[in-house]
Design a protein around this motif. Structure first.
Motif, short mmCIF file in Angstrom:
data_model
loop_
_atom_site.label_atom_id
_atom_site.label_comp_id
_atom_site.label_asym_id
_atom_site.label_seq_id
_atom_site.Cartn_x
_atom_site.Cartn_y
_atom_site.Cartn_z
N ASP A 239 29.60 13.52 56.39
CA ASP A 239 28.63 13.09 57.40
C ASP A 239 27.37 12.58 56.73
OD1 ASP A 239 30.18 13.79 59.51
OD2 ASP A 239 29.35 15.83 59.68
N GLY A 240 26.72 11.70 57.40
CA GLY A 240 25.38 11.30 56.95
C GLY A 240 25.39 9.95 56.27
N ASN A 241 24.19 9.41 56.04
CA ASN A 241 24.05 8.11 55.40
C ASN A 241 23.94 8.27 53.91
OD1 ASN A 241 24.08 6.59 57.80
ND2 ASN A 241 21.93 7.18 58.16
N TYR A 242 24.70 7.49 53.17
CA TYR A 242 24.61 7.53 51.72
C TYR A 242 23.30 6.87 51.32
CZ TYR A 242 26.49 7.94 47.03
OH TYR A 242 26.69 8.31 45.73
N PRO A 243 22.54 7.48 50.37
CA PRO A 243 21.23 6.91 50.02
C PRO A 243 21.39 5.52 49.39
CG PRO A 243 21.85 8.65 48.49
CD PRO A 243 22.86 8.68 49.59
N PRO A 244 20.44 4.64 49.63
CA PRO A 244 20.52 3.31 49.02
C PRO A 244 20.34 3.43 47.51
CG PRO A 244 18.41 3.61 50.13
CD PRO A 244 19.22 4.84 50.42
N THR A 245 21.12 2.71 46.75
CA THR A 245 21.08 2.86 45.29
C THR A 245 20.79 1.55 44.56
OG1 THR A 245 23.47 2.51 45.21
CG2 THR A 245 22.73 4.79 45.27
N SER A 246 20.81 0.45 45.30
CA SER A 246 20.74 -0.84 44.59
C SER A 246 19.44 -0.99 43.80
CB SER A 246 20.92 -1.99 45.58
OG SER A 246 19.95 -1.90 46.59
N LYS A 247 18.35 -0.39 44.30
CA LYS A 247 17.07 -0.55 43.59
C LYS A 247 16.96 0.32 42.34
CE LYS A 247 14.46 -2.16 47.53
NZ LYS A 247 13.60 -1.72 48.64
N LEU A 248 17.88 1.27 42.21
CA LEU A 248 17.83 2.17 41.03
C LEU A 248 18.22 1.45 39.75
CD1 LEU A 248 19.53 5.43 42.38
CD2 LEU A 248 17.09 5.01 41.94
N ILE A 249 19.05 0.43 39.90
CA ILE A 249 19.61 -0.21 38.71
C ILE A 249 18.67 -1.30 38.22
CG2 ILE A 249 21.64 -1.38 37.78
CD1 ILE A 249 23.25 -0.19 40.12
N PRO A 250 18.09 -1.12 37.03
CA PRO A 250 17.18 -2.16 36.51
C PRO A 250 17.97 -3.45 36.29
CG PRO A 250 17.14 -0.18 35.12
CD PRO A 250 18.28 -0.03 36.06
N ASN A 251 17.28 -4.57 36.34
CA ASN A 251 18.03 -5.81 36.08
C ASN A 251 17.52 -6.58 34.87
OD1 ASN A 251 15.72 -6.49 37.41
ND2 ASN A 251 16.80 -6.91 39.36
N GLU A 252 16.52 -6.01 34.19
CA GLU A 252 16.10 -6.63 32.92
C GLU A 252 16.17 -5.60 31.82
OE1 GLU A 252 12.60 -8.88 32.66
OE2 GLU A 252 13.05 -10.08 34.46
N PHE A 253 16.74 -6.00 30.71
CA PHE A 253 16.92 -5.06 29.61
C PHE A 253 16.42 -5.68 28.31
CE2 PHE A 253 20.29 -4.24 32.72
CZ PHE A 253 19.96 -2.94 33.05
N PRO A 254 15.20 -5.35 27.90
CA PRO A 254 14.70 -5.90 26.64
C PRO A 254 15.50 -5.44 25.42
CG PRO A 254 13.13 -4.34 27.59
CD PRO A 254 14.19 -4.54 28.60
N ILE A 255 16.21 -4.31 25.56
CA ILE A 255 16.97 -3.81 24.42
C ILE A 255 18.44 -3.69 24.78
CG2 ILE A 255 17.27 -1.86 22.83
CD1 ILE A 255 14.30 -1.28 23.20
N ILE A 256 19.28 -4.33 24.01
CA ILE A 256 20.72 -4.23 24.23
C ILE A 256 21.39 -3.89 22.90
CG2 ILE A 256 22.82 -5.45 24.93
CD1 ILE A 256 21.07 -7.20 26.73
#
Lengths: 379, 379
Positions: A239-256
């Motif tokens: 039951d219940g709404n799953y929390p939004p997660t899309s904003k948790l994932i960074p989209n810029e990575f200066p270090i790879i």
């Protein structure tokens, strides 16, 4: 009831039925397997609070001399069928009190349970299925389910969220310290957004372990029914709404940093050896915090410190480094190991965006699989 | 101390040393492994209250740059050596406080323990050995040790008694409900009568698992030392006189039933399925009482009854029956299964002398092995 059937066929079906069988239950009747033999078919049903399973057996080896219904002690029945080694077994009722199992020169009598006590199991209506390849679903589950929460503090996080957004199936699991996400394309289907309990997914994995063909998924408000071959596997949804997660994932990575996956796994396992650990209920090993740093010569150092035992340090030569500046991050070695093991790829990338920002792991041959881990602050 | 050695050689020796290493100990120093590097050799020692182990390593791969002594945390040291996969490892001390383990690009530092705290381990004097083939000793242990008492009520029964009576080695174990006895001929040697703790025998089995050559046994008042290759394995002996057992074994058997062993094991296992069972500490399964009867047509029936679950019954056609009269005996199925599994023979004999008299199991190809079980009174 009086039926005869090939032992192997029966056992194969019992292995699926056992997925819905509780070891104990506040409703003792649910520790039984429900038998319904019609003129031509045998239905077996099991159910615990989360999962219900039904199999329809109409194998050529099945002979029904007398239709009937009963509920038999599940664990004992399965153990007996597993242990006998006759080709065929004959099952019949005496006085609606005892089930007799005859196999070669063996005879087993089990006190049966009251069929009338067995609760009605409502299966979702078999209309408008979503078709999904079993191999693909198994892969998605293995790539995400380990990141669900073990604790019931936030019940919704104990499941994997499956969401259809315009033809994209997004599967997400998070225990709020890490996140696993896999995205695949699916056929045209109504949008849905459901969260399946991790235990149900574990049992589903076992049920379909040897099945690699098409599955049909049927959705209802609070249940998901999966149909394949002669099996109905149904689970309740969280039951219940799953929390939004899309904003948790960074989209810029200066270090790879790119690694050979196996080398990284080996080094992390070794460095984790000195970490204090608890053998928990399920023998899961809890590793503590390890550090990863880029050294001047672009060698990566992984290390851990255990005040009472000592220190461990491993150097790894990465396959590639893109880094604007040196960095040291600390994180749970268990989270990293579990994330790494979800990849098929030989080479994986650690994508960092700051010492206290989540970092993301991707694999060259694992399209649309994202593993995210939250670092811990190091002093 | 500064030494370099092939990791595999070190690990092989650590696997033996681990047999004497307690997981916990009232003397924390004993959770460590004692290292003594001389100019040419490396000695490793472990000891718990029952077992002490010493290995002498002078493998060609060993290079001692600096002799020295230390005590290192045993469990962690072994785990690290097991997990690293370099060809060689280098071990050296810093400031007599830290042991550094270097292997390829890994570096592990362990806080060492105080060498002066390690108690002196007295090994029995290496004089006048009894020579015994390791394969034979392993076989004797496996044939008897399971029948020792698990409880400490009568401590002497927690060991296997080894007695030399004029060139005959008699190994006996009993928990007072069953008895295992094996007799072999040995070389000319002083008479002895010792009782070795079952746990020491379990550890010895693991230590010599891959060793099939000659062992040298050295006896003292309260210790037994076993020497092989580069290993000293010493165990304390149990105090007290082992009870006389020769009168327990009946020597006349009016009823002799011969079985195919595997058929009997399978049938007993199946009939035991309905028995109530407890998963104990060591996952040992406790089976309850089963019945064995000779039926008129000389078929043997094995059965069990479980008031709450049901009944089980198996018929077996024995390979031969000599019986003056019908008989029904009841006994622990676990005792029978454990006894049966100690035989190599394809055919075993159940030798009965009465419903409440001990019965004896022998095997056509297991000379001088006797398994005795005390039946229980059936109503």
């Amino acid at each position: 009831m009086n039926i005869t059937i090939d032992r192997e066929i029966l056992l194969e079906n019992l292995n699926v039925i056992s997925r819905g069988l509780p070891a104990k239950s506040p409703m003792p009747i649910l520790t039984g397997i429900k038998f319904e033999a019609t003129d031509s078919d045998l239905y077996l049903t099991s159910s615990n609070t989360d999962i219900s399973v039904e199999v329809l057996i109409n194998d050529v080896s099945l002979e029904i001399t007398e239709p009937g219904k009963t509920v038999v002690p599940g664990k004992f029945f399965i153990e007996i069928i597993r242990k006998i080694n006759s080709k065929k077994v004959n099952l019949y009722l005496i006085d609606d009190k005892i089930l007799v199992i005859r196999a070669d020169r063996g005879e087993y009598k089990l006190h049966i349970m009251d069929y009338m006590d067995y609760p009605n199991v409502d299966f979702v209506c078999l209309e408008n299925p979503l078709k999904l390849d079993a191999q693909i679903l198994k892969k998605i589950i293995k790539e995400t389910v380990f990141a669900t929460a073990a604790s019931e503090k936030k019940p919704i996080l104990t499941g994997v969220n499956f969401k259809n957004e315009g033809g994209k199936l997004i599967a997400t699991a998070t225990d709020s310290f890490r996140l696993s996400q896999k995205i695949i394309s699916i056929e045209d289907y109504n949008d849905f957004n459901i969260t399946i309990p991790n235990k149900s997914l574990d049992e589903l994995l076992k049920a379909i372990d040897l099945y690699d063909d098409e599955l049909s998924l049927y959705f209802s408000n609070n249940k998901l029914l999966i149909k394949y071959k002669n099996v109905l596997f149904q689970t309740r949804l969280l039951d219940g709404n799953y929390p939004p997660t899309s904003k948790l994932i960074p989209n810029e990575f200066p270090i790879i940093i790119k690694f050979n996956k196996d080398e990284l796994v080996d080094a992390v396992e070794r460095v984790s050896l000195l970490s204090p650990r608890d053998k928990e209920r399920d023998k899961e090993i809890t590793y503590s915090i390890i550090k990863l740093s880029i050294k001047k010569d672009r060698i990566i150092e992984i290390s851990s410190t255990n005040a009472s035992i000592g220190d461990a340090k491993e150097e790894i030569i990465p396959t590639n480094v893109e880094a604007s500046n040196p960095i040291t991050i600390g994180f749970s070695s268990r989270y990293l190991l579990e994330a790494l093991r979800s990849f098929m790829s030989t080479e994986v990338s650690l994508n960092l965006s700051g010492e206290i920002r989540p970092f993301v792991i991707t694999g060259e041959n694992d399209a649309n699989l994202t593993q995210l881990i939250l670092p811990v602050r190091m002093n």
